[in-house]
Design a protein around this motif. Structure first.
Motif, PDB file in Angstrom:
ATOM      1  N   MET A   1       0.865  -1.459   0.229  1.00 35.23           N
ATOM      2  CA  MET A   1      -0.021  -0.254   0.124  1.00 35.23           C
ATOM      3  C   MET A   1       0.833   0.968   0.302  1.00 35.23           C
ATOM      4  SD  MET A   1      -2.871   1.046   2.553  1.00 35.23           S
ATOM      5  CE  MET A   1      -2.318   0.595   4.282  1.00 35.23           C
ATOM      6  N   ASP A   2       0.536   1.872  -1.069  1.00 32.38           N
ATOM      7  CA  ASP A   2       1.426   3.283  -0.591  1.00 32.38           C
ATOM      8  C   ASP A   2       1.318   4.372   0.667  1.00 32.38           C
ATOM      9  OD1 ASP A   2       1.073   6.537  -0.929  1.00 32.38           O
ATOM     10  OD2 ASP A   2       1.718   6.021  -3.099  1.00 32.38           O
ATOM     11  N   GLU A   3       2.518   5.120   0.942  1.00 33.56           N
ATOM     12  CA  GLU A   3       1.654   5.564   1.800  1.00 33.56           C
ATOM     13  C   GLU A   3       1.206   6.737   2.211  1.00 33.56           C
ATOM     14  OE1 GLU A   3       4.981   9.317   1.727  1.00 33.56           O
ATOM     15  OE2 GLU A   3       5.898   7.210   2.510  1.00 33.56           O
ATOM     16  N   ASN A   4       0.164   6.687   1.147  1.00 33.09           N
ATOM     17  CA  ASN A   4      -0.980   8.094   0.758  1.00 33.09           C
ATOM     18  C   ASN A   4      -2.177   6.961   0.890  1.00 33.09           C
ATOM     19  OD1 ASN A   4       1.162  10.611   1.186  1.00 33.09           O
ATOM     20  ND2 ASN A   4       1.748  10.019  -1.004  1.00 33.09           N
ATOM     21  N   GLU A   5      -2.183   6.180   0.529  1.00 36.20           N
ATOM     22  CA  GLU A   5      -3.449   5.622  -0.187  1.00 36.20           C
ATOM     23  C   GLU A   5      -3.840   5.164   1.232  1.00 36.20           C
ATOM     24  OE1 GLU A   5      -4.426   1.372  -1.774  1.00 36.20           O
ATOM     25  OE2 GLU A   5      -2.590   2.081  -2.557  1.00 36.20           O
ATOM     26  N   LEU A   6      -5.332   5.005   1.358  1.00 37.58           N
ATOM     27  CA  LEU A   6      -6.108   4.960   2.221  1.00 37.58           C
ATOM     28  C   LEU A   6      -6.386   3.497   2.738  1.00 37.58           C
ATOM     29  CD1 LEU A   6      -7.828   6.514   4.578  1.00 37.58           C
ATOM     30  CD2 LEU A   6     -10.068   6.531   3.383  1.00 37.58           C
ATOM     31  N   PRO A   7      -5.909   3.090   4.380  1.00 38.37           N
ATOM     32  CA  PRO A   7      -6.751   1.872   4.289  1.00 38.37           C
ATOM     33  C   PRO A   7      -7.873   1.118   3.846  1.00 38.37           C
ATOM     34  CG  PRO A   7      -5.319   2.464   6.645  1.00 38.37           C
ATOM     35  CD  PRO A   7      -5.688   3.719   5.002  1.00 38.37           C
ATOM     36  N   SER A   8      -8.351  -0.521   3.041  1.00 37.43           N
ATOM     37  CA  SER A   8      -9.572  -0.594   2.988  1.00 37.43           C
ATOM     38  C   SER A   8      -9.684  -2.217   3.693  1.00 37.43           C
ATOM     39  CB  SER A   8      -9.777  -0.532   1.150  1.00 37.43           C
ATOM     40  OG  SER A   8      -8.539  -1.081   0.784  1.00 37.43           O
ATOM     41  N   MET A   9     -10.868  -2.689   3.290  1.00 40.74           N
ATOM     42  CA  MET A   9     -10.876  -4.190   3.754  1.00 40.74           C
ATOM     43  C   MET A   9     -12.316  -4.047   2.357  1.00 40.74           C
ATOM     44  SD  MET A   9     -11.558  -5.816   7.135  1.00 40.74           S
ATOM     45  CE  MET A   9      -9.873  -5.559   7.803  1.00 40.74           C
ATOM     46  N   THR A  10     -11.447  -5.752   1.662  1.00 38.64           N
ATOM     47  CA  THR A  10     -12.722  -6.678   1.508  1.00 38.64           C
ATOM     48  C   THR A  10     -13.986  -6.949   1.802  1.00 38.64           C
ATOM     49  OG1 THR A  10     -12.448  -8.570   1.158  1.00 38.64           O
ATOM     50  CG2 THR A  10     -11.070  -7.631  -0.735  1.00 38.64           C
ATOM     51  N   ALA A  11     -14.949  -7.195   1.681  1.00 39.62           N
ATOM     52  CA  ALA A  11     -16.509  -7.564   2.515  1.00 39.62           C
ATOM     53  C   ALA A  11     -16.088  -8.345   2.288  1.00 39.62           C
ATOM     54  CB  ALA A  11     -17.687  -6.670   1.537  1.00 39.62           C
ATOM     55  N   GLU A  12     -15.891  -9.364   2.225  1.00 38.54           N
ATOM     56  CA  GLU A  12     -15.752 -10.735   3.017  1.00 38.54           C
ATOM     57  C   GLU A  12     -14.845 -10.724   4.057  1.00 38.54           C
ATOM     58  OE1 GLU A  12     -17.016 -11.081  -1.651  1.00 38.54           O
ATOM     59  OE2 GLU A  12     -14.983  -9.809  -0.479  1.00 38.54           O
ATOM     60  N   ALA A  13     -13.714  -9.636   4.174  1.00 38.01           N
ATOM     61  CA  ALA A  13     -12.719  -9.652   5.058  1.00 38.01           C
ATOM     62  C   ALA A  13     -13.354  -9.522   6.262  1.00 38.01           C
ATOM     63  CB  ALA A  13     -11.304  -9.392   4.585  1.00 38.01           C
ATOM     64  N   ALA A  14     -13.851  -8.374   6.175  1.00 37.93           N
ATOM     65  CA  ALA A  14     -14.592  -7.374   7.127  1.00 37.93           C
ATOM     66  C   ALA A  14     -15.546  -8.258   8.095  1.00 37.93           C
ATOM     67  CB  ALA A  14     -15.420  -5.717   6.572  1.00 37.93           C
ATOM     68  N   LEU A  15     -16.517  -9.331   7.328  1.00 33.89           N
ATOM     69  CA  LEU A  15     -17.129 -10.106   7.784  1.00 33.89           C
ATOM     70  C   LEU A  15     -16.588 -11.097   8.364  1.00 33.89           C
ATOM     71  CD1 LEU A  15     -20.452 -10.302   4.613  1.00 33.89           C
ATOM     72  CD2 LEU A  15     -19.503  -9.103   7.246  1.00 33.89           C
ATOM     73  N   ASP A  16     -15.572 -11.294   7.952  1.00 32.23           N
ATOM     74  CA  ASP A  16     -14.418 -12.305   8.858  1.00 32.23           C
ATOM     75  C   ASP A  16     -13.778 -11.342  10.105  1.00 32.23           C
ATOM     76  OD1 ASP A  16     -15.324 -14.685   7.160  1.00 32.23           O
ATOM     77  OD2 ASP A  16     -13.912 -14.424   5.868  1.00 32.23           O
ATOM     78  N   ALA A  17     -13.543 -11.012  10.630  1.00 37.19           N
ATOM     79  CA  ALA A  17     -12.853  -9.906  11.442  1.00 37.19           C
ATOM     80  C   ALA A  17     -13.053 -10.745  12.089  1.00 37.19           C
ATOM     81  CB  ALA A  17     -12.273  -9.547  11.020  1.00 37.19           C
ATOM     82  N   ALA A  18     -13.621 -11.038  13.243  1.00 34.89           N
ATOM     83  CA  ALA A  18     -13.835 -10.310  14.570  1.00 34.89           C
ATOM     84  C   ALA A  18     -13.526  -9.772  15.646  1.00 34.89           C
ATOM     85  CB  ALA A  18     -13.277 -11.612  15.881  1.00 34.89           C
ATOM     86  N   ASP A  19     -12.611  -9.053  15.540  1.00 32.41           N
ATOM     87  CA  ASP A  19     -11.961  -8.149  16.124  1.00 32.41           C
ATOM     88  C   ASP A  19     -12.491  -6.365  15.077  1.00 32.41           C
ATOM     89  OD1 ASP A  19     -10.430  -7.765  13.867  1.00 32.41           O
ATOM     90  OD2 ASP A  19      -8.852  -7.256  15.493  1.00 32.41           O
ATOM     91  N   LEU A  20     -12.712  -6.394  14.479  1.00 32.20           N
ATOM     92  CA  LEU A  20     -13.739  -5.438  14.214  1.00 32.20           C
ATOM     93  C   LEU A  20     -15.290  -4.786  14.603  1.00 32.20           C
ATOM     94  CD1 LEU A  20     -12.108  -3.162  11.069  1.00 32.20           C
ATOM     95  CD2 LEU A  20     -14.024  -5.468   9.530  1.00 32.20           C
ATOM     96  N   VAL A  21     -15.280  -3.588  14.272  1.00 27.74           N
ATOM     97  CA  VAL A  21     -16.436  -3.157  14.922  1.00 27.74           C
ATOM     98  C   VAL A  21     -16.479  -2.351  12.685  1.00 27.74           C
ATOM     99  CG1 VAL A  21     -17.496  -1.473  15.808  1.00 27.74           C
ATOM    100  CG2 VAL A  21     -15.847  -3.078  16.743  1.00 27.74           C
ATOM    101  N   LEU A  22     -17.865  -2.525  12.480  1.00 31.67           N
ATOM    102  CA  LEU A  22     -18.359  -1.930  11.642  1.00 31.67           C
ATOM    103  C   LEU A  22     -18.835  -1.164  11.936  1.00 31.67           C
ATOM    104  CD1 LEU A  22     -19.127  -5.659  10.078  1.00 31.67           C
ATOM    105  CD2 LEU A  22     -17.927  -3.557   8.883  1.00 31.67           C
ATOM    106  N   VAL A  23     -19.183   0.585  10.694  1.00 27.29           N
ATOM    107  CA  VAL A  23     -19.686   1.043  11.680  1.00 27.29           C
ATOM    108  C   VAL A  23     -20.567   1.916   9.798  1.00 27.29           C
ATOM    109  CG1 VAL A  23     -19.815   3.909  11.771  1.00 27.29           C
ATOM    110  CG2 VAL A  23     -18.355   1.954  13.033  1.00 27.29           C
ATOM    111  N   ASP A  24     -22.052   1.857  10.067  1.00 28.17           N
ATOM    112  CA  ASP A  24     -23.048   2.044   8.520  1.00 28.17           C
ATOM    113  C   ASP A  24     -22.487   3.953   8.486  1.00 28.17           C
ATOM    114  OD1 ASP A  24     -24.538   2.987   6.882  1.00 28.17           O
ATOM    115  OD2 ASP A  24     -26.158   1.738   7.986  1.00 28.17           O
ATOM    116  N   VAL A  25     -22.496   4.573   7.450  1.00 26.68           N
ATOM    117  CA  VAL A  25     -22.237   5.724   7.578  1.00 26.68           C
ATOM    118  C   VAL A  25     -22.883   6.288   6.301  1.00 26.68           C
ATOM    119  CG1 VAL A  25     -19.868   6.103   9.093  1.00 26.68           C
ATOM    120  CG2 VAL A  25     -19.256   5.648   6.418  1.00 26.68           C
ATOM    121  N   ARG A  26     -23.977   5.313   5.895  1.00 27.44           N
ATOM    122  CA  ARG A  26     -24.189   5.623   5.016  1.00 27.44           C
ATOM    123  C   ARG A  26     -25.402   7.247   4.983  1.00 27.44           C
ATOM    124  NH1 ARG A  26     -28.449   1.020   3.484  1.00 27.44           N
ATOM    125  NH2 ARG A  26     -27.429   0.979   5.595  1.00 27.44           N
TER     126      ARG A  26
END
Length: 109
Positions: A1-26
């Motif tokens: 990842m480029d140092e200026n690139e904002l970190p992202s995660m795939t939807a599949e990885a987000a669903l599998d990550a037990a230590d992650l807090v999803l936040v709906d900002v629609r």
């Protein structure tokens, strides 16, 4: 990842990550027009996002409609405030396609 690139995660990885807090900002209008929410995922108005309302010390993953501007803005805002944060590629629709459970909603409180 480029140092200026904002970190992202795939939807599949987000669903599998037990230590992650999803936040709906629609945006409110987009959320209400869709009529669905992700089960167990809190909604926060992206136009009035308050870091104090989010769990301290948590890894945050922001979910907008498609994983573009709103989710990226929220993740950048959180990182600016010293939080560990990513945006979810594909957003709400990506999570639903990956198997996330939804529930019908009305006007948020």
């Amino acid at each position: 990842m480029d140092e200026n690139e904002l970190p992202s995660m795939t939807a599949e990885a987000a669903l599998d990550a037990a230590d992650l807090v999803l936040v709906d900002v629609r945006r409110r209008a987009a959320r209400l027009a869709d009529g669905r929410a992700l089960v167990g995922v809190p909604w926060h108005d992206p136009e009035n996002l308050q870091m104090a309302e989010l769990p301290a010390g948590a890894r945050l993953a922001f979910v907008c409609v498609w994983g573009h501007q709103v989710g990226q803005y929220a993740a950048a805002f959180a990182r600016f405030h010293g939080r560990e944060a990513v945006f979810v590629k594909g957003g709400f629709h990506g999570l639903v396609a990956a198997g996330a459970a939804t529930e019908t909603i009305g006007e948020p409180a």
